[in-house]
Design a protein around this motif. Structure first.
Motif, mmCIF file in Angstrom:
data_model
loop_
_atom_site.group_PDB
_atom_site.id
_atom_site.type_symbol
_atom_site.label_atom_id
_atom_site.label_comp_id
_atom_site.label_asym_id
_atom_site.label_seq_id
_atom_site.Cartn_x
_atom_site.Cartn_y
_atom_site.Cartn_z
ATOM 1 N N ALA A 33 7.442 -13.154 2.348
ATOM 2 C CA ALA A 33 8.251 -12.322 3.034
ATOM 3 C C ALA A 33 8.408 -11.456 2.651
ATOM 4 O O ALA A 33 7.672 -9.644 1.784
ATOM 5 N N MET A 34 8.927 -11.681 0.988
ATOM 6 C CA MET A 34 10.167 -10.327 0.123
ATOM 7 C C MET A 34 8.504 -10.049 -0.763
ATOM 8 O O MET A 34 8.555 -9.142 -1.263
ATOM 9 N N SER A 35 8.326 -10.766 -1.494
ATOM 10 C CA SER A 35 7.619 -10.315 -2.155
ATOM 11 C C SER A 35 6.228 -9.557 -1.714
ATOM 12 O O SER A 35 5.618 -8.076 -2.358
ATOM 13 N N ASN A 36 4.979 -9.955 -0.206
ATOM 14 C CA ASN A 36 5.066 -8.402 0.473
ATOM 15 C C ASN A 36 5.313 -7.737 1.007
ATOM 16 O O ASN A 36 5.079 -6.229 0.351
ATOM 17 N N ILE A 37 6.834 -7.171 1.236
ATOM 18 C CA ILE A 37 7.215 -6.271 1.139
ATOM 19 C C ILE A 37 8.098 -5.504 0.440
ATOM 20 O O ILE A 37 7.200 -4.056 -0.187
ATOM 21 N N MET A 38 8.127 -6.421 -0.675
ATOM 22 C CA MET A 38 8.400 -5.738 -2.751
ATOM 23 C C MET A 38 6.449 -3.937 -2.608
ATOM 24 O O MET A 38 6.267 -3.458 -3.529
ATOM 25 N N GLN A 39 5.757 -5.547 -2.704
ATOM 26 C CA GLN A 39 4.372 -5.045 -2.999
ATOM 27 C C GLN A 39 4.020 -4.078 -1.722
ATOM 28 O O GLN A 39 3.241 -2.889 -2.352
ATOM 29 N N THR A 40 4.526 -3.769 -0.855
ATOM 30 C CA THR A 40 3.829 -2.448 0.129
ATOM 31 C C THR A 40 4.733 -1.857 -0.033
ATOM 32 O O THR A 40 3.976 -0.633 -0.500
ATOM 33 N N ILE A 41 6.265 -1.598 -0.068
ATOM 34 C CA ILE A 41 6.521 -0.264 -0.643
ATOM 35 C C ILE A 41 6.314 -0.428 -2.120
ATOM 36 O O ILE A 41 6.363 1.305 -2.193
ATOM 37 N N SER A 42 6.033 -0.618 -2.921
ATOM 38 C CA SER A 42 5.294 0.523 -4.307
ATOM 39 C C SER A 42 4.224 0.908 -3.713
ATOM 40 O O SER A 42 3.685 1.587 -4.404
ATOM 41 N N LEU A 43 3.420 0.251 -3.080
ATOM 42 C CA LEU A 43 2.529 0.823 -2.599
ATOM 43 C C LEU A 43 2.413 1.998 -1.475
ATOM 44 O O LEU A 43 1.509 3.357 -2.061
ATOM 45 N N LEU A 44 3.679 2.402 -0.471
ATOM 46 C CA LEU A 44 4.114 3.233 -0.429
ATOM 47 C C LEU A 44 4.807 3.842 -0.832
ATOM 48 O O LEU A 44 4.608 5.469 -0.742
ATOM 49 N N ILE A 45 5.607 3.901 -2.181
ATOM 50 C CA ILE A 45 5.630 4.581 -2.572
ATOM 51 C C ILE A 45 4.934 5.700 -3.361
ATOM 52 O O ILE A 45 4.789 6.619 -4.438
ATOM 53 N N GLU A 46 3.552 4.861 -4.235
ATOM 54 C CA GLU A 46 2.714 5.453 -4.795
ATOM 55 C C GLU A 46 2.394 6.376 -3.843
ATOM 56 O O GLU A 46 1.565 7.590 -4.568
ATOM 57 N N GLU A 47 1.733 6.273 -2.861
ATOM 58 C CA GLU A 47 0.977 7.129 -1.809
ATOM 59 C C GLU A 47 2.482 8.401 -2.039
ATOM 60 O O GLU A 47 1.650 9.372 -1.250
ATOM 61 N N GLU A 48 3.465 8.071 -1.285
ATOM 62 C CA GLU A 48 4.110 9.513 -1.028
ATOM 63 C C GLU A 48 4.416 10.283 -2.111
ATOM 64 O O GLU A 48 4.131 11.278 -1.952
ATOM 65 N N ARG A 49 4.574 9.637 -3.420
ATOM 66 C CA ARG A 49 3.566 10.549 -4.449
ATOM 67 C C ARG A 49 2.683 11.329 -4.737
ATOM 68 O O ARG A 49 3.024 13.177 -4.575
ATOM 69 N N ALA A 50 1.920 11.178 -4.047
ATOM 70 C CA ALA A 50 0.620 12.082 -4.440
ATOM 71 C C ALA A 50 0.992 13.131 -2.755
ATOM 72 O O ALA A 50 0.590 14.054 -3.170
ATOM 73 N N VAL A 51 1.108 12.762 -1.517
ATOM 74 C CA VAL A 51 1.690 13.188 -0.906
ATOM 75 C C VAL A 51 2.303 14.307 -1.217
ATOM 76 O O VAL A 51 2.114 15.930 -1.121
ATOM 77 N N LEU A 52 3.344 14.220 -2.368
ATOM 78 C CA LEU A 52 4.264 14.915 -2.283
ATOM 79 C C LEU A 52 3.692 16.235 -3.785
ATOM 80 O O LEU A 52 4.020 17.133 -3.625
ATOM 81 N N ASP A 53 2.503 15.915 -4.255
ATOM 82 C CA ASP A 53 1.964 16.416 -5.065
ATOM 83 C C ASP A 53 0.988 17.519 -4.501
ATOM 84 O O ASP A 53 1.371 18.561 -4.908
ATOM 85 N N LYS A 54 0.142 16.869 -3.391
ATOM 86 C CA LYS A 54 -0.304 17.723 -2.649
ATOM 87 C C LYS A 54 -0.127 18.684 -2.007
ATOM 88 O O LYS A 54 0.068 19.897 -1.783
#
Length: 162
Positions: free
Chosen positions: A104-125
């Motif tokens: 569960a923790m591994s999945n959460i960490m991978q997911t948060i990492s992906l969300l952070i990447e997406e949020e930075r892309a939204v922020l740039d746009k």
């Protein structure tokens, strides 16, 4: 009458922001559902702590889902509300019956990492579009999530170092 006319943002300029927010919405919806599953199914060492933490995390994700959907509407878009549509575009994948805390923790960490990447892309746009409100929202999300990552890493390490 359009909201964009009054908040002085150009529809063409915010279109990429809306599309990125739709992607983020889909991924947050799947993340939320995965967190509910972790909360319901977790077993073993750390149950009491993780059961409570997963509930806190899915409540936070639910709030973010609402904020993202409302921002899409404010920018003249229409958020999807069907899970079948989310699954078509989500990068976060559904998980089934994970009861092991490490999984569960591994999945959460991978997911948060992906969300952070997406949020930075939204922020740039959003920055390119002059959309300070979406920039601020993504910045707030990132502040919370980077702190959460730090705390989860500390929890996972489980060892004290001198």
């Amino acid at each position: 009458m359009k909201t964009l006319d009054f908040i002085k943002l150009d529809e063409k300029s915010v279109a990429p922001v809306v599309e990125s927010l739709k992607q983020l919405l889909a991924d947050f919806q799947v993340y939320y559902t995965n967190l509910r599953g972790f909360h319901w199914n977790i077993k073993g060492h750390g149950f009491f702590i993780l059961h409570e933490k997963f509930e806190s995390m899915y409540n936070d994700a639910a709030e973010k889902v609402d904020e993202i959907a409302e921002r899409i509407l404010q920018l003249g878009g229409a958020p999807d509300n069907r899970f079948s549509e989310y699954l078509k575009i989500a990068k976060v994948k559904e998980v089934d019956s994970i009861a092991c805390s490490d999984e569960a923790m591994s999945n959460i960490m991978q997911t948060i990492s992906l969300l952070i990447e997406e949020e930075r892309a939204v922020l740039d746009k959003a920055s390119e579009a002059g959309d300070e409100v979406t920039v601020a929202m993504m910045s707030d999300f990132l502040v919370e999530q980077e702190k959460l990552v730090w705390m989860l890493v500390a929890f996972q390490s489980g060892k004290c170092h001198k």
